[in-house]
Design an enzyme around this catalytic site. Structure first.
Site, short mmCIF file in Angstrom:
data_model
loop_
_atom_site.label_atom_id
_atom_site.label_comp_id
_atom_site.label_asym_id
_atom_site.label_seq_id
_atom_site.Cartn_x
_atom_site.Cartn_y
_atom_site.Cartn_z
N ARG A 147 2.15 1.50 -7.38
CA ARG A 147 1.48 1.11 -6.23
C ARG A 147 -0.08 1.25 -6.18
NH1 ARG A 147 2.01 3.02 0.02
NH2 ARG A 147 0.17 4.43 -0.35
N TYR A 159 -5.94 4.01 4.92
CA TYR A 159 -4.68 4.41 4.66
C TYR A 159 -4.60 4.35 2.87
CZ TYR A 159 0.12 3.91 3.22
OH TYR A 159 1.19 4.21 2.64
N ASP A 220 0.55 -1.98 -0.32
CA ASP A 220 0.86 -1.95 0.90
C ASP A 220 -0.13 -2.27 1.72
OD1 ASP A 220 2.14 -0.81 3.42
OD2 ASP A 220 2.54 0.92 2.59
N HIS A 222 0.12 -2.13 5.12
CA HIS A 222 0.51 -1.31 6.29
C HIS A 222 0.33 -2.18 7.54
CE1 HIS A 222 0.67 2.92 7.37
NE2 HIS A 222 1.44 3.02 6.38
N GLU A 246 3.76 -5.23 0.63
CA GLU A 246 4.37 -4.63 1.64
C GLU A 246 3.83 -4.73 3.04
OE1 GLU A 246 5.08 -0.67 0.47
OE2 GLU A 246 5.65 0.12 2.35
N GLU A 272 9.85 -0.10 6.53
CA GLU A 272 9.85 1.34 6.62
C GLU A 272 9.84 1.82 8.10
OE1 GLU A 272 6.25 1.96 4.43
OE2 GLU A 272 5.47 2.62 6.21
N ARG A 293 12.97 -2.06 2.89
CA ARG A 293 12.09 -0.76 2.72
C ARG A 293 12.78 0.34 3.47
NH1 ARG A 293 9.20 1.73 0.18
NH2 ARG A 293 7.54 2.22 1.22
N GLU A 349 10.90 4.35 -4.06
CA GLU A 349 9.55 4.88 -4.11
C GLU A 349 9.70 6.28 -4.15
OE1 GLU A 349 7.77 4.55 0.16
OE2 GLU A 349 5.88 5.06 -0.56
N TRP A 412 -2.74 0.74 12.04
CA TRP A 412 -2.98 1.66 11.05
C TRP A 412 -2.48 1.37 9.82
CZ3 TRP A 412 -0.17 5.87 9.01
CH2 TRP A 412 -0.72 6.63 7.91
C1 GCO Z 1 4.91 4.10 2.44
C2 GCO Z 1 4.36 4.32 3.65
C3 GCO Z 1 3.82 5.72 4.12
C4 GCO Z 1 3.77 5.92 5.79
C5 GCO Z 1 4.22 7.09 6.00
C6 GCO Z 1 4.03 7.30 7.58
O1 GCO Z 1 4.77 2.85 1.78
O2 GCO Z 1 5.04 5.06 1.79
O3 GCO Z 1 3.59 3.26 4.40
O4 GCO Z 1 2.75 5.95 3.42
O5 GCO Z 1 2.20 5.69 6.02
O6 GCO Z 1 5.64 7.36 5.69
O7 GCO Z 1 4.61 8.55 7.88
MG MG Z 2 4.45 1.60 3.52
#
Ligand code: GCO
Ligand code: MG
Length: 412
Positions: A147, A159, A220, A222, A246, A272, A293, A349, A412
């Site tokens: 990644r 992030y 990602d 996010h 992602e 996620e 995810r 992951e 975020w």
């Molecule tokens: C990822 C996620 C994490 C989240 C985290 C928040 O793809 O691994 O986006 O980095 O930000 O799990 O608690």
């Molecule tokens: Mg993620």
């Protein structure tokens, strides 16, 4: 086989973890992960106050019945706290069932469909040279998929970038990317979508030039884009042949992905922060994603995530289970067993936990040549060392949040 004890263990070796520990009248112990990053105490209270009393005296072998009972009898359904609590119970019961049968959990799920699980690691760098070093370091550890996250010109911190300092001074622990920070208030980061959309394709172009066309690359976003911005990003990354892109949009609007799909062939991964099959209903049926995810820990346990993945399998959609450090070794092991057994496994992951976490959670899984395997211990293969766990009391920690230049709060 009756449950006689249900204890919730909150420990913070390198970060906070919530673990449910069940004991049966035959002396078998099962553990389940209920960690919800930045909101751990809500799951602790849910489990301690509302769930643990219901478990005492229940038949530990009736996993599906326990799941349905906890889900339906609460009346108030779904949501991350509820589903993490149910996941903790479900996972602990699978652990117990494996130990009772003398088999690793993956055998109970149908046996291995592969030799090991392809993983991806988190490479990051504010600038390209650091990023390239990080990619090489991951390759040296055996990772076969990477990644890629970088800084964006004009933004101070965003992030996905390793802080280059230890997570907490003097612990000796360094996660490549650990977003939650201990302290009384969440930290504030900044965001600028136009700058990000301009910059990211140049990063992938440089990475492809340096590392060639073969290496599977992931990214990602996010949840920070609108549907049309996400479509634009997907299209602009097409020349760099991503394994997946992602969380391009805030995931609660499933229809947003229709628009992204119409414009781009970059594979999409999402989920996620989803917690039930209903969060995936439309996007799986309409084939708007390529990878699921969801984590065992946040999607109601092995029982429920397996239902999501079986549904996804009908559409050739694969697993890409969430495995950052805020999934404990127990939650990670649970999804390794699931990933090994299902046919439609995609990738796992794997960020790797710190030393102290590994002492609290004694593990038998293996990471060999980029592939993970949960091992062949009966149950999940992870034991919680209570004496070690007790050394590290809970410490408040929050995820950061974003503000735009004009002060508006942003995803975020
Ligand atoms: C990822 C996620 C994490 C989240 C985290 C928040 O793809 O691994 O986006 O980095 O930000 O799990 O608690
Ligand atoms: Mg993620």
């Amino acid at each position: 086989m009756k449950i006689v004890k249900a204890a919730v263990i909150l420990t913070s070796p390198d970060r906070n973890f919530v673990t449910l520990r069940l004991e049966t009248d035959e002396g078998l112990v099962g553990v389940g992960d209920g960690t919800l990053n930045g909101r751990e105490l809500a799951v602790v209270a849910y489990l301690r106050e509302h769930v643990a009393p219901l478990l005492i005296g229940r038949d530990a072998s009736r996993i599906e019945d326990a799941w349905q009972f906890l889900y339906r009898s609460a009346y108030w359904r779904r949501g991350p706290v509820t589903m993490a609590a149910i996941a903790a119970v479900d996972t602990a019961l699978w652990d117990i069932k494996g130990k009772a049968a003398g088999m690793p959990v993956y055998q109970l799920l149908g046996g291995a469909s592969r030799n090991g699980l392809l993983t991806y690691g988190h490479a990051s760098g504010k600038e390209l040279p650091e990023l390239f070093d990080s990619i090489r370091a991951h390759q040296a550890q055996g990772y076969k998929a990477i990644r890629v996250q970088t800084g964006v010109p004009g933004l101070k911190s965003i992030y996905g970038i390793a802080s280059n300092v230890t997570f907490e001074a003097n612990t000796g622990v360094r996660y490549d990317h650990e977003p939650a920070q201990r302290g009384d208030l969440p930290s504030e980061e900044d965001w600028d979508t136009r700058s990000y959309l301009r910059h990211v394709p140049t990063v992938f172009e440089a990475v492809r030039q340096e590392f060639g066309p073969e290496l599977p690359l992931l990214h990602d976003a996010h949840h920070r884009l609108t549907p049309i911005q996400a479509a634009k990003l997907g299209r602009s990354l097409e020349p760099y042949d991503l394994f997946w892109l992602e969380d391009v949009t805030p995931a609660e609007n499933q229809e947003a992905l229709r628009l992204v799909r119409q414009h781009s062939t970059t594979p999409l991964a999402i989920g996620e922060i989803f917690n039930s099959v209903w969060d995936y209903q439309l996007i799986i049926r309409e084939q708007l994603i390529d990878y699921v995810r969801g984590a065992v820990t946040h999607t109601g346990g092995i029982t429920h995530l397996k239902k999501v993945l079986d549904y996804a399998g009908q559409y050739q959609i694969k697993s890409g289970m969430h495995g950052p450090t805020d999934i404990s070794p127990v939650g990670l092991a649970a999804q390794m067993h699931l990933g090994l057994a299902i046919h439609n496994f995609g990738i796992q992951e794997y960020m790797q936990h710190g030393e102290r976490t590994n002492q609290v959670f004694e593990q038998s899984f293996m990471f060999t040549d980029g592939l993970l395997h949960p091992g062949d211990q009966p149950g999940l293969g992870v034991d919680l060392n209570l004496a070690e766990a007790e050394k590290y009391p809970y410490r408040r920690a929050y995820l950061p949040f974003n503000r735009l230049a004009d002060g508006t709060v942003h995803d975020w």
